[in-house]
Design a protein around this motif. Sequence first.
Motif, PDB file in Angstrom:
ATOM      1  N   THR A 127      52.628  69.874  74.102  1.00  0.00           N
ATOM      2  CA  THR A 127      51.924  68.614  73.824  1.00  0.00           C
ATOM      3  C   THR A 127      52.047  68.242  72.353  1.00  0.00           C
ATOM      4  O   THR A 127      52.316  67.084  72.010  1.00  0.00           O
ATOM      5  CB  THR A 127      50.444  68.725  74.216  1.00  0.00           C
ATOM      6  OG1 THR A 127      50.339  69.024  75.608  1.00  0.00           O
ATOM      7  CG2 THR A 127      49.707  67.420  73.929  1.00  0.00           C
ATOM      8  N   LEU A 128      51.857  69.207  71.477  1.00  0.00           N
ATOM      9  CA  LEU A 128      51.989  68.948  70.043  1.00  0.00           C
ATOM     10  C   LEU A 128      53.403  68.482  69.711  1.00  0.00           C
ATOM     11  O   LEU A 128      53.590  67.525  68.942  1.00  0.00           O
ATOM     12  CB  LEU A 128      51.635  70.204  69.257  1.00  0.00           C
ATOM     13  CG  LEU A 128      51.752  70.107  67.726  1.00  0.00           C
ATOM     14  CD1 LEU A 128      50.832  69.030  67.169  1.00  0.00           C
ATOM     15  CD2 LEU A 128      51.447  71.460  67.081  1.00  0.00           C
ATOM     16  N   VAL A 142      52.899  75.460  63.040  1.00  0.00           N
ATOM     17  CA  VAL A 142      51.693  75.477  63.874  1.00  0.00           C
ATOM     18  C   VAL A 142      51.821  76.598  64.901  1.00  0.00           C
ATOM     19  O   VAL A 142      52.784  76.628  65.670  1.00  0.00           O
ATOM     20  CB  VAL A 142      51.469  74.133  64.589  1.00  0.00           C
ATOM     21  CG1 VAL A 142      50.129  74.165  65.326  1.00  0.00           C
ATOM     22  CG2 VAL A 142      51.505  72.978  63.595  1.00  0.00           C
ATOM     23  N   CYS A 191      46.438  76.293  66.941  1.00  0.00           N
ATOM     24  CA  CYS A 191      45.878  75.447  68.000  1.00  0.00           C
ATOM     25  C   CYS A 191      45.712  76.270  69.272  1.00  0.00           C
ATOM     26  O   CYS A 191      46.369  77.294  69.471  1.00  0.00           O
ATOM     27  CB  CYS A 191      46.804  74.275  68.321  1.00  0.00           C
ATOM     28  SG  CYS A 191      47.007  73.019  67.057  1.00  0.00           S
ATOM     29  N   VAL A 201      49.949  73.628  75.232  1.00  0.00           N
ATOM     30  CA  VAL A 201      49.457  73.133  73.943  1.00  0.00           C
ATOM     31  C   VAL A 201      50.615  72.890  72.984  1.00  0.00           C
ATOM     32  O   VAL A 201      50.720  71.829  72.354  1.00  0.00           O
ATOM     33  CB  VAL A 201      48.431  74.109  73.341  1.00  0.00           C
ATOM     34  CG1 VAL A 201      48.015  73.657  71.938  1.00  0.00           C
ATOM     35  CG2 VAL A 201      47.211  74.214  74.239  1.00  0.00           C
ATOM     36  N   GLY A 202      51.510  73.867  72.841  1.00  0.00           N
ATOM     37  CA  GLY A 202      52.654  73.701  71.956  1.00  0.00           C
ATOM     38  C   GLY A 202      53.552  72.553  72.372  1.00  0.00           C
ATOM     39  O   GLY A 202      54.048  71.792  71.528  1.00  0.00           O
ATOM     40  N   CYS A 214      50.866  78.055  68.233  1.00  0.00           N
ATOM     41  CA  CYS A 214      50.307  77.821  69.567  1.00  0.00           C
ATOM     42  C   CYS A 214      50.682  79.023  70.429  1.00  0.00           C
ATOM     43  O   CYS A 214      51.133  78.885  71.569  1.00  0.00           O
ATOM     44  CB  CYS A 214      50.854  76.530  70.163  1.00  0.00           C
ATOM     45  SG  CYS A 214      50.570  75.059  69.154  1.00  0.00           S
ATOM     46  N   ILE A 234      56.852  74.819  65.728  1.00  0.00           N
ATOM     47  CA  ILE A 234      55.748  75.176  66.621  1.00  0.00           C
ATOM     48  C   ILE A 234      56.075  76.512  67.262  1.00  0.00           C
ATOM     49  O   ILE A 234      57.120  76.665  67.902  1.00  0.00           O
ATOM     50  CB  ILE A 234      55.538  74.093  67.701  1.00  0.00           C
ATOM     51  CG1 ILE A 234      55.168  72.759  67.041  1.00  0.00           C
ATOM     52  CG2 ILE A 234      54.454  74.519  68.692  1.00  0.00           C
ATOM     53  CD1 ILE A 234      55.162  71.588  67.986  1.00  0.00           C
ATOM     54  N   ALA A 286      48.426  66.226  65.439  1.00  0.00           N
ATOM     55  CA  ALA A 286      49.745  65.574  65.425  1.00  0.00           C
ATOM     56  C   ALA A 286      49.767  64.332  64.550  1.00  0.00           C
ATOM     57  O   ALA A 286      50.662  64.159  63.713  1.00  0.00           O
ATOM     58  CB  ALA A 286      50.163  65.234  66.853  1.00  0.00           C
ATOM     59  N   ASP A 343      43.195  69.827  70.407  1.00  0.00           N
ATOM     60  CA  ASP A 343      43.612  70.294  69.081  1.00  0.00           C
ATOM     61  C   ASP A 343      44.941  69.637  68.695  1.00  0.00           C
ATOM     62  O   ASP A 343      45.107  69.129  67.574  1.00  0.00           O
ATOM     63  CB  ASP A 343      43.822  71.812  69.078  1.00  0.00           C
ATOM     64  CG  ASP A 343      42.556  72.630  69.261  1.00  0.00           C
ATOM     65  OD1 ASP A 343      41.462  72.089  69.054  1.00  0.00           O
ATOM     66  OD2 ASP A 343      42.687  73.810  69.622  1.00  0.00           O
ATOM     67  N   ALA A 344      45.899  69.706  69.618  1.00  0.00           N
ATOM     68  CA  ALA A 344      47.244  69.189  69.347  1.00  0.00           C
ATOM     69  C   ALA A 344      47.207  67.700  69.041  1.00  0.00           C
ATOM     70  O   ALA A 344      47.860  67.224  68.097  1.00  0.00           O
ATOM     71  CB  ALA A 344      48.158  69.475  70.538  1.00  0.00           C
TER      72      ALA A 344
END
Length: 553
Positions: free
Chosen positions: A16-17, A178, A306, A13-14, A180, A7, A332, A327-328
């Motif tokens: 959370t993912l 991903v 994301c 966001v990152g 972010c 990530i 996921a 998004d995350a």
Amino acid sequence: MRTRVLIVGGGPVGLTLAMDLAWRGIDVIVAERRPPNDLPSVKCGQIGARSMEIFRRLGLADKLRGIGLPADYPNDIVSATSVTGIELSRVPIPARGARGTPAATGPDTIWPTPEHTHRCNQKFFEPVLFAHAAEQPGIRILHRTEITDLAQNEQGVTTSAVNLDAGTRSTIECDYLVGCDGASSLVRKSIGSEFVGNPVLQYAQSFHVRAPQLRSLLPAKPAWLYFSLNPRRCGVTMAVDGLETWNIQNYTYPGETGLDYLDRDWVIRSILGVGPDFEYGILSCEDWTARRLVASKFRDRRIFICGDAAHVWMPLGGFGMSAGIADAANLAWKLAGVLHGWAAPEILDAYEAERQPITDQASRIISDIGYQVMMQRNELSPEIERLDAIGEAARAAAGQLAYALDVEQQCCGGLNFGYFYDRSPIIAYDGEHAPTYTMGTFTSSTVPGCRVPHVWLEGRRSLYDAMGPDYTLLRLDPGAHVAGIMAAATQRGLPLAVLDVRLREASQLYRHRLMLVRPDQHVAWRGDAEPADMLDLVDLVRGAARISMAKSA
């Protein structure tokens, strides 16, 4: 270095993912340019209700509820001639300490959710996300690390990373990557994705200030958010710590091409409504541009984007971050399904098919409300501060409009709960249209693609807590047969659990005897009996359908 998912970017966001993937048993590396314990900016002032539902699943909701404004500080939203001026309207929002008590009244307290919006500044909540992520055994955070190059093939992605302190280079290999990494995303540019939309909606200035005197000058009960509406300068003031720090924002009016011509001290004093003897200090300031942009694509084979890397818009209702967190959460479980082997790689096609249309739709809804707010400032009566009947009439008219706009943008139930996926390749549609929604309003629905309506089970247990991490088959009628679906899921390796729901409220709301709910709590299928070919349904929802059952409404 080697990991399953890399990530790029360790913002909300990152993180959370990363936490969602680690919670599902997937090893993750997060590459973050900032050093450890580097406090974020004060840009985002709240965590949306849908995001709090996601954080509840990840074990973070209680930690987050314990921080932010003082427990008894009102979360009200006020429009006034200035922060210290005449109040025009007030949206009552309970303090965080009152949530879940009889004192919790207001327009965002009746939503069908176990977690309501939490008004807490990013300065406070992002460190909690970092700390929680760092505790997870499946997450490795590389601070002061910048990804400079990336290449992918059929087996995975290879990247070059630079330690920004030592200047050393390393290679990170992963199955999936991903991005972010924000609005200027290197990852987005690397996959040939371009922002499409309106690059300039308005210009803005943000000032993070320390003003210990301000709270004592408030003419009424404190509020979390103030909209200043006066003929000199309109703006927004947000309580950061509920004591002495505030975030003040100034936006261009229609026709203004910038804000540099304005004296910043005059802007701050006009929005606050204070004189030259009022003392304050600027902790930080930032000039920025409000935009409406959505990426032309969210994925290229093994690389995804994301959050702000995929979409940016006006910061109304805190939904920019909330959309990135959605998004995350959407991506996921799909990545985990592929990496664990129960989902076909084609399931990943559903990420862009679902999230790109929704974020484009959200960007337009938010920009429309933003335009209405801009016009409210532009058309404000010059008589609004007069202390006579003319001024009183002007304030009444302005207050009525302000209340409607404030509720719509700050109690945005529609953007939290009303959106639905209507063109997904992994949802079995049945021809019924999902209810329409606005930024603030929604109707709970079980139409495939919608978020499954929340209900409280016996013992005040949340339906979402009872459903668990994977697919869940809700059975509203104990006589409904489910052996065929369960056997098909076992045959294909799809993780599926049955949950019997006996509440009359749920039966009236759901209307069908069976409902298949995805790991992200969206409805994948519903019916009164098992479908004729259970394997087709199971293959559809895991991305391996030989014959598509999807019929978009």
